[in-house]
Write an enzyme that holds these catalytic residues in place. Structure first.
Site: not given
Ligand code: ASP
Length: 283
Positions: A154, A183, A206-207
């Protein structure tokens, strides 16, 4: 200001090209801020450049979902006005972050998703990807182990301008092997992105765990309760870890403090301010 290119870096791999990109971009953004640019414009500019580069798991570098196509998430927040915009699970726009800003500025809503988001983007004339098969860098079915990013690629930007206005922006293609329609935290205001009068924050990691740990707004609330920015971020990251995830956070405060922390192996990141020389690093 600070940028991140994801908290999924793997020890021992070479991130020279990405670090050079982050360094040049930070330098450009710093020039813009010195010439009086507005923080909101600067964070959008930085994220657009990272989306277009193909170097990160966002925009052009996004990984397809298990159904075999790319779904994009992005959000942006103007701390000075508390306006915010986001898109989630949108397909084939070149710059999801600009569509998110469009949602903020051209609709009464904060978030548009899926086909509705794409219809909005098309109607407003945002650039769309005409040939997904050649545009996206990563092939269908790619696994995190086969890339340099190991899940978290991200991108995010936080900035404070000369007038003291704060802004934050985050954009992602999500996690590798995600289900269609999944999402994460990145497009959720308060989870992946937050900006108010005191702080601007962008998360990566990890979202699912970031959402369940309380996300970016929990950092802002801890700062408001008296913690330093660094301590507030440490508490969020500890909670993410306790829940079984990992990640990283970049933030700037109204006092000009910059914090960049992670509990993953590394986080591609860069920062600079009128008080602090430019740094661009991964580990
Ligand atoms: N936080 C992002 C998601 O869970 C992934 C990432 O940070 O690369 O979609």
């Amino acid at each position: 200001m600070a940028l991140h290119g994801g908290a999924g870096a793997v020890a021992g791999r070479d991130y020279t090209v990405t670090e050079r990109h982050l360094r040049e971009l930070t330098s450009q953004c710093q020039d813009q801020l010195r010439s009086g640019a507005v923080a909101l414009d600067v964070v959008e500019y930085a994220v657009r450049a990272m989306e277009a580069s193909g170097l990160y798991v966002a925009g052009r570098g996004s990984a397809p979902n298990t159904a075999g196509y790319v779904e994009l998430d992005a959000s942006i927040m103007n701390g000075a006005t508390r306006e915010a915009g986001a898109v989630a699970a949108i397909r084939d726009v070149v710059n999801p972050i600009s569509v998110a800003r469009g949602v903020m500025e051209r609709t009464p809503h904060v978030m548009l998703t899926g086909v509705g988001a794409l219809a909005f983007a098309t109607e407003c004339g945002y650039s769309v990807v005409t040939d997904p098969a050649t545009y996206y860098v990563l092939p269908v079915g790619v696994r995190a182990e086969e890339t340099a990013d190991q899940q978290h690629g991200t991108v995010g930007a936080v900035a404070m301008d000369e007038a003291g206005r704060l802004a934050a922006a985050t954009s992602t293609g999500g996690t590798f092997g995600k289900l269609e329609g999944r999402v994460g935290d990145s497009p959720l205001i308060g989870a992946g992105t937050w900006a108010d009068e005191d702080v601007a924050i962008s998360c990566t990691g990890t979202g699912e765990h970031i959402i369940r740990a309380g996300g970016a707004i929990s950092v802002a609330l801890r700062v408001r309760a008296g913690l330093t920015l660094a301590a507030a971020i440490e508490e969020l990251l500890a909670e993410v870890k306790r829940l079984g995830g990992d990640g990283g956070v970049i933030a700037v405060s109204r006092g000009g403090e910059i914090a960049m922390a992670y509990n993953s192996e590394g986080m591609k990141r860069a920062a600079a301010s009128s008080k602090q020389a430019l740094v661009a690093t991964t580990f």
